[in-house]
Design a protein around this motif. Structure first.
Motif, short mmCIF file in Angstrom:
data_model
loop_
_atom_site.label_atom_id
_atom_site.label_comp_id
_atom_site.label_asym_id
_atom_site.label_seq_id
_atom_site.Cartn_x
_atom_site.Cartn_y
_atom_site.Cartn_z
N GLU A 285 1.02 -1.05 -0.01
CA GLU A 285 0.15 0.16 0.08
C GLU A 285 0.93 1.27 0.00
O GLU A 285 1.87 1.16 0.82
CB GLU A 285 -1.00 -0.09 1.46
N LEU B 161 0.16 5.01 0.88
CA LEU B 161 -0.80 5.91 1.75
C LEU B 161 -0.18 7.38 1.58
O LEU B 161 0.84 7.46 2.14
CB LEU B 161 -0.89 5.21 3.15
N SER C 37 -4.17 4.75 -1.51
CA SER C 37 -5.08 5.50 -0.49
C SER C 37 -4.70 6.67 -0.33
O SER C 37 -3.58 7.30 -0.23
CB SER C 37 -5.04 4.36 0.73
N VAL D 280 -9.93 5.28 -5.70
CA VAL D 280 -8.84 5.42 -4.91
C VAL D 280 -9.34 5.63 -3.60
O VAL D 280 -10.21 6.54 -3.42
CB VAL D 280 -7.86 6.54 -5.25
N PRO D 281 -9.54 4.93 -2.45
CA PRO D 281 -10.05 4.87 -1.37
C PRO D 281 -9.89 6.14 -0.57
O PRO D 281 -8.20 6.37 -0.54
CB PRO D 281 -9.68 3.67 -0.53
N TRP D 282 -10.42 6.99 -0.24
CA TRP D 282 -10.46 8.32 0.48
C TRP D 282 -11.21 8.32 1.79
O TRP D 282 -12.27 8.40 1.78
CB TRP D 282 -10.56 9.34 -0.53
N TRP E 147 -16.50 9.18 -2.78
CA TRP E 147 -15.55 9.43 -1.70
C TRP E 147 -15.68 10.93 -1.37
O TRP E 147 -16.25 11.76 -2.33
CB TRP E 147 -14.26 9.25 -2.19
N THR F 71 -5.34 -2.44 4.48
CA THR F 71 -5.19 -1.27 3.91
C THR F 71 -6.25 -0.25 4.43
O THR F 71 -7.27 -0.57 5.26
CB THR F 71 -5.49 -1.56 2.45
N LEU F 72 -6.17 1.00 4.07
CA LEU F 72 -7.14 1.92 4.41
C LEU F 72 -8.50 1.55 4.05
O LEU F 72 -9.60 1.63 5.13
CB LEU F 72 -6.94 3.41 4.04
N ALA F 73 -8.73 1.01 3.04
CA ALA F 73 -10.14 0.61 2.48
C ALA F 73 -10.69 -0.52 3.38
O ALA F 73 -11.78 -0.80 3.71
CB ALA F 73 -10.06 0.30 0.81
#
Length: 425
Positions: free
Chosen positions: A244, A246, A278, A310-312, A342, A398-400
């Protein structure tokens, strides 16, 4: 398409600070100090190591957390030199900045619309204006007192040396000298002391808001150039052997991170088979820029990034008076497109994640509250999706994945109150 659940064993974190002149090592020392404190509180293991290859300002930590070993490289994306240049304005220039910045927000109507979101950051924006005007009023009083003291003292001195007969012809010259030289010198010395000491952070905040609004919301050329450097560095890291990447944007660094990632994605520089990319934004002040008339670039980036894979995650807290707490930066800016994904807006919930003793200690330390997102929490709930900077940056998810089942805050603000909603083509 979003990546499936990934067990993270290697991560690279790129941190973008806000408008902060401190050197990157201050962030390194804060991270090392606070992760050690969180490790003691939460019962995980942490060890420090050397910084990653190619990082100008970086460090490394190894953790054993949530039953997994994780190696994390961290680095600060540096723009403190631009900040220091922006803070170099002298006394007169700072008061000109005050007038220009006040007109920018009042004349555009942005100030009144910002107040409909959160009064805290607007009060924080007005605070340096009030303090600097108060100091100017004191300086005017000191001007007069300096003139009066010089006038009275010199009159007595000359009377003793020259006698009353010779004193009268010099009275006019002495008076003007006191009024135009001695008085202003005393006032300038007082304001110089206020600016250098800046115990109230008013001069710093004034220069922060002046920098952000200098082009009515457009990014200054030197900031655009540095953002291109940031994009190059993130693109380089995305080619590495990590699970990841980040990107963390804090305060003003949040909107810089948004624009940098939008640029990367548009340019096709995010490899489909590379690490998970992320974005974590903390204590954002996005509306202070996106509500200005020329912020078309930022508004376009907000709209674009909100529909990407893209996870936010955006984290704020009502206890942070310097941030637009729980304000969805895309929605309130009036640019939420159809299909918006997001950001996931959640609260750091200081009243729940900090002990009463810690809350009391931080009560009047507004700047430290604004940095609490980067610190240890001494009352964290036993929940994997509670906000914890160190589980996010040095944990095995991961953040997600960490926030896959987390619902957005019910108290979030999404009202599109921005007057200016045009975006860059």
């Amino acid at each position: 398409m979003l990546h499936p659940m990934v067990q993270v064993s290697r991560r690279h974190v790129l941190y973008i600070p806000g408008f902060d002149p401190v050197p990157p090592r201050a962030y390194r020392e804060r991270y090392r100090r606070e992760i050690a404190a969180q490790a003691r509180l939460s019962g995980f293991e942490v060890a420090n190591g050397k910084g990653p290859r190619g990082a100008r300002f970086g460090w490394h930590v190894d953790t054993v957390m949530e039953g997994a070993e994780v190696a994390t490289d961290l680095e600060v994306l540096y723009w403190a030199d631009i900040v220091r240049k922006g803070m170099a304005a002298g006394i007169g220039a700072t008061y000109l900045q005050l007038a220009r910045t006040a007109w920018t927000y009042i004349g555009s109507g942005a100030l009144f619309r910002l107040m409909r979101l959160r009064k805290g950051p607007v009060i924080a924006a007005l605070y340096p204006v009030v303090v600097l005007l108060g100091q100017a009023a004191l300086a005017a009083a000191i001007w007069y007192l300096g003139y009066f003291a010089f006038h009275a003292g010199s009159e007595r001195l000359l009377d003793l040396i020259l006698g009353e007969a010779l004193l009268q012809p010099m009275f006019g010259l002495r008076g003007w000298f006191g009024l135009l030289v001695v008085g202003p010198a005393c006032a300038w010395l007082f304001l110089r002391w206020c600016a250098r000491r800046d115990h109230l952070y008013a001069w710093y905040l004034m220069k922060d808001y002046a920098f952000s609004s200098s082009l009515n919301g457009a990014y200054p050329p030197e900031q655009e150039a540095r953002m291109r450097d940031f994009a190059d560095r993130i693109a380089e890291v995305l080619q590495g052997d990590v699970d990841e990447v980040l990107v963390v944007g804090h305060s003003s660094g949040a909107y810089i991170a948004i624009s940098v990632l939008a640029d990367l994605i548009r340019a096709g520089r995010v490899p489909a088979d590379g690490p998970v990319l992320s974005l974590l934004t903390l204590g954002h002040v996005v509306p202070m820029v996106s509500f200005l008339p020329e912020a078309t670039r930022l508004r376009a980036d907000l709209a674009f990034l909100s529909v990407q894979d893209v996870p936010w995650v955006d984290v704020t807290a009502p206890g942070d008076g310097c941030a637009f707490a729980l304000c969805d930066p895309v929605a309130v800016s009036g640019v939420a497109p159809e299909g918006k994904k997001w950001p996931l807006v959640i609260s750091a919930a200081f009243t729940q994640t900090l002990s009463p003793e810690r809350q009391k200690a931080l009560k009047w330390h507004l700047f430290e509250l604004h940095f609490q997102y980067l610190n240890a929490f001494d009352n964290l709930p036993d929940a994997p999706d509670a906000y914890d900077y160190f589980r996010i940056t040095a944990g095995p998810l991961t953040l997600a994945d960490r926030y896959a089942t987390r619902a957005p805050s019910r108290s979030r603000i999404e009202a599109p109150v921005n007057r200016f909603t045009d975006i860059a083509a």
